[in-house]
Scaffold this active site. Structure first.
Site, PDB file in Angstrom:
ATOM      1  N   LYS A  90      13.583  -2.239 -30.434  1.00  0.00           N
ATOM      2  CA  LYS A  90      12.561  -2.306 -31.483  1.00  0.00           C
ATOM      3  C   LYS A  90      12.565  -3.692 -32.074  1.00  0.00           C
ATOM      4  CE  LYS A  90       9.426  -0.514 -34.124  1.00  0.00           C
ATOM      5  NZ  LYS A  90       8.665  -1.769 -33.930  1.00  0.00           N
ATOM      6  N   LYS A 114      19.962  -5.697 -37.928  1.00  0.00           N
ATOM      7  CA  LYS A 114      19.003  -5.286 -38.955  1.00  0.00           C
ATOM      8  C   LYS A 114      18.593  -3.833 -38.745  1.00  0.00           C
ATOM      9  CE  LYS A 114      15.596  -8.107 -39.461  1.00  0.00           C
ATOM     10  NZ  LYS A 114      14.303  -8.804 -39.251  1.00  0.00           N
ATOM     11  N   LYS A 126      13.008  -8.337 -29.192  1.00  0.00           N
ATOM     12  CA  LYS A 126      12.034  -9.291 -29.735  1.00  0.00           C
ATOM     13  C   LYS A 126      11.242  -9.869 -28.578  1.00  0.00           C
ATOM     14  CE  LYS A 126      10.999 -10.706 -33.941  1.00  0.00           C
ATOM     15  NZ  LYS A 126      10.904  -9.812 -35.101  1.00  0.00           N
ATOM     16  N   GLY A 165       4.362  -6.273 -34.752  1.00  0.00           N
ATOM     17  CA  GLY A 165       3.856  -7.609 -35.039  1.00  0.00           C
ATOM     18  C   GLY A 165       4.943  -8.507 -35.602  1.00  0.00           C
ATOM     19  N   ASP A 166       4.634  -9.773 -35.669  1.00  0.00           N
ATOM     20  CA  ASP A 166       5.493 -10.784 -36.281  1.00  0.00           C
ATOM     21  C   ASP A 166       4.565 -11.954 -36.590  1.00  0.00           C
ATOM     22  OD1 ASP A 166       7.503 -12.971 -36.644  1.00  0.00           O
ATOM     23  OD2 ASP A 166       8.935 -11.477 -35.957  1.00  0.00           O
ATOM     24  N   THR A 210       7.742  -5.430 -45.806  1.00  0.00           N
ATOM     25  CA  THR A 210       8.870  -6.367 -45.839  1.00  0.00           C
ATOM     26  C   THR A 210       9.028  -6.963 -47.227  1.00  0.00           C
ATOM     27  OG1 THR A 210       8.537  -6.899 -43.495  1.00  0.00           O
ATOM     28  CG2 THR A 210       9.869  -8.422 -44.793  1.00  0.00           C
ATOM     29  N   ASN A 241       1.997 -12.181 -45.118  1.00  0.00           N
ATOM     30  CA  ASN A 241       2.181 -10.795 -45.543  1.00  0.00           C
ATOM     31  C   ASN A 241       3.450 -10.584 -46.355  1.00  0.00           C
ATOM     32  OD1 ASN A 241      -0.116  -9.536 -44.631  1.00  0.00           O
ATOM     33  ND2 ASN A 241       0.770  -8.795 -42.729  1.00  0.00           N
TER      34      ASN A 241
END
Length: 449
Positions: A90, A114, A126, A165-166, A210, A241
């Site tokens: 993930k 994390k 990632k 997303g990132d 976040t 964001n």
């Protein structure tokens, strides 16, 4: 330092000498683990650390796409499936010019711990590409996303690997990626991606999560110090964001974010980014594609400092929330010199190791690491996965309550882990230890492979 730990670190520095971001992250995490390794000699026998610092697999692939003028371009795509011991891989996808194997590996390694901290069954991964969406049309971004997913879809799935997303990958990009996945698989596996639109399985408050989670974590730190967020001033970076979410939740709780930053410099707003107009303008700035924080200064008549970072401003709390390695020793000395008590990392690895160690050594300063503080985003992605698997749709209040609970647990676990090993209230070491323990136990129980 423990001889086994030293040997693993030396191997990483040698094998990954051309991947500085990855080496820096491994050094930061492993340096906290000495008391754990000392108590578990069995880890050396099965080379647990040597396995843990290498990804289980890393895919690199070509992405070829056509622009609006009929010209073809070629980028490189990546997916790092770092550790799946406690659940499906993930982690987000990042579209940015500087994306390279070192950055993808460091993010995947950090994501492993994390995700472990959230208490949810998610492994670490990632991915991304050196594609820059800035200045591209919607049609160009769609064609790129379709080409990217055409290479990636074989390696992901709801029980295999669940991207999100990132940086550079928001709701628009996730929609295009999911549409291509659905086309290729001819099935509606809405659990294969998170950060989706609400119309096809997304979760409420995911864009803010976040930032919200970071403020919830901050609240736990303040409570530990018998302090309150009410009236506090906060220095943030960026205006995406994450910072938007921090501004919203901080204003709701009576604090104010007074700095934002961008590639062009930073702004200082003494009244704070607290009104609905100001907070919503961050969304307008981001959607404009101009990537200029000066637009905020021009609109609201506040100070703009070109080419500088915001960490010299005197505030109660610093929350670096933009990008990796944003705070170097120069900025760390400014923060310490201002007497700031709370340094709460939010972006992934925003502080260089020397600067982080310097801040941790400052008397009275409390430092919290990003792997704990920014876990709210992936925690809410995990909640989205739960909703998708159960065909449920929770209210914003239900998601927010779950997020709040998870962030409190992360803080408490980190504090307890540090205390267990005689480290006091060391949230950096505590988060590393707490995240490591769960992954290590799962790896030991599953055997060496």
């Amino acid at each position: 330092m423990n001889a086994y730990l030293n040997r693993v670190l030396d191997d990483v520095r040698t094998k990954h000498s051309n991947e500085p971001e990855f080496v820096q992250t491994v050094e930061e995490v492993l340096s906290s683990l000495e008391p754990v390794i000392d108590q578990h000699p069995e880890y050396e026998k099965v080379d647990l650390l040597g396995r843990m610092v290498e990804p289980e697999r890393m895919y690199t692939f070509r992405v070829t796409w056509e622009d609006d003028n009929g010209n073809w371009h070629t980028n490189t795509g990546y997916r790092c499936q770092f550790n799946g011991a406690i659940g499906p891989y993930k982690g987000g996808l990042r579209f940015q010019k500087n994306v390279c194997p070192s950055i993808i590996k460091f993010l995947g390694f950090e994501q492993t711990f994390k995700n472990s901290l959230t208490g949810l069954p998610m492994g670490g991964g990632k991915g991304g590409s050196d594609f820059d969406p800035a200045g591209k049309s919607d049609a160009e971004i769609m064609r790129f996303c379709q080409a990217f997913m055409s290479a990636l879809y074989r390696y992901i799935g709801p029980d295999v690997d669940v991207p999100a997303g990132d940086m550079g990958v928001g709701g628009r990009e996730i929609g295009f990626l999911f549409g291509q996945y659905r086309r290729l698989k001819a099935t509606f596996e809405n659990g294969v991606l998170t950060g989706k639109g609400l119309s096809y399985g997304g979760s409420l408050i995911r864009p803010e999560a976040t930032g919200y989670g970071a403020v919830y974590y901050l609240n736990e730190v303040l409570a530990h110090e018998n302090d309150s967020i009410e009236g506090k001033t906060i220095a943030c970076a960026g205006f995406g964001n994450v910072t938007w979410g921090i501004c919203k939740k901080a204003a709701e709780l009576g604090a104010k974010v007074v700095t934002l930053s961008g590639p062009d410099g930073y702004i200082y707003d003494p009244d704070g980014v607290v009104t609905e107009e100001k907070i919503n303008y961050l969304l307008e700035m981001r959607s404009s594609g101009r990537n200029r924080v000066q637009d905020y200064a021009d609109k609201f008549g506040v100070k703009f400092v070109a080419g500088e970072k915001p960490y010299g401003e005197k505030v109660d709390i610093v929350m670096p929330s933009a990008m990796q390695n944003d705070v170097h020793m120069e900025q760390a000395k400014q923060i310490a010199g201002n007497g700031t008590k709370y340094y709460i990392e939010v972006a992934n690895m925003p502080t260089t190791n020397d600067a982080l160690n310097f801040l941790r050594e400052q008397p009275g300063m409390i430092v919290a690491p990003s792997k704990a503080v920014n876990a709210g985003g992936v925690a809410t992605s995990g909640l989205e996965m739960s909703q998708n698997s159960e065909r449920l749709s929770w209210t914003a209040e239900e998601v927010d309550a779950q997020l709040h609970k998870i962030m409190k647990n992360i803080h408490d676990m980190s504090a307890a882990a540090a205390e267990k090993y005689g480290l006091g209230y060391d949230l950096v070491a505590g988060a590393n230890i707490a995240g490591f323990d769960k992954v290590a136990q799962a790896m030991m129980e599953q055997g060496a492979f």
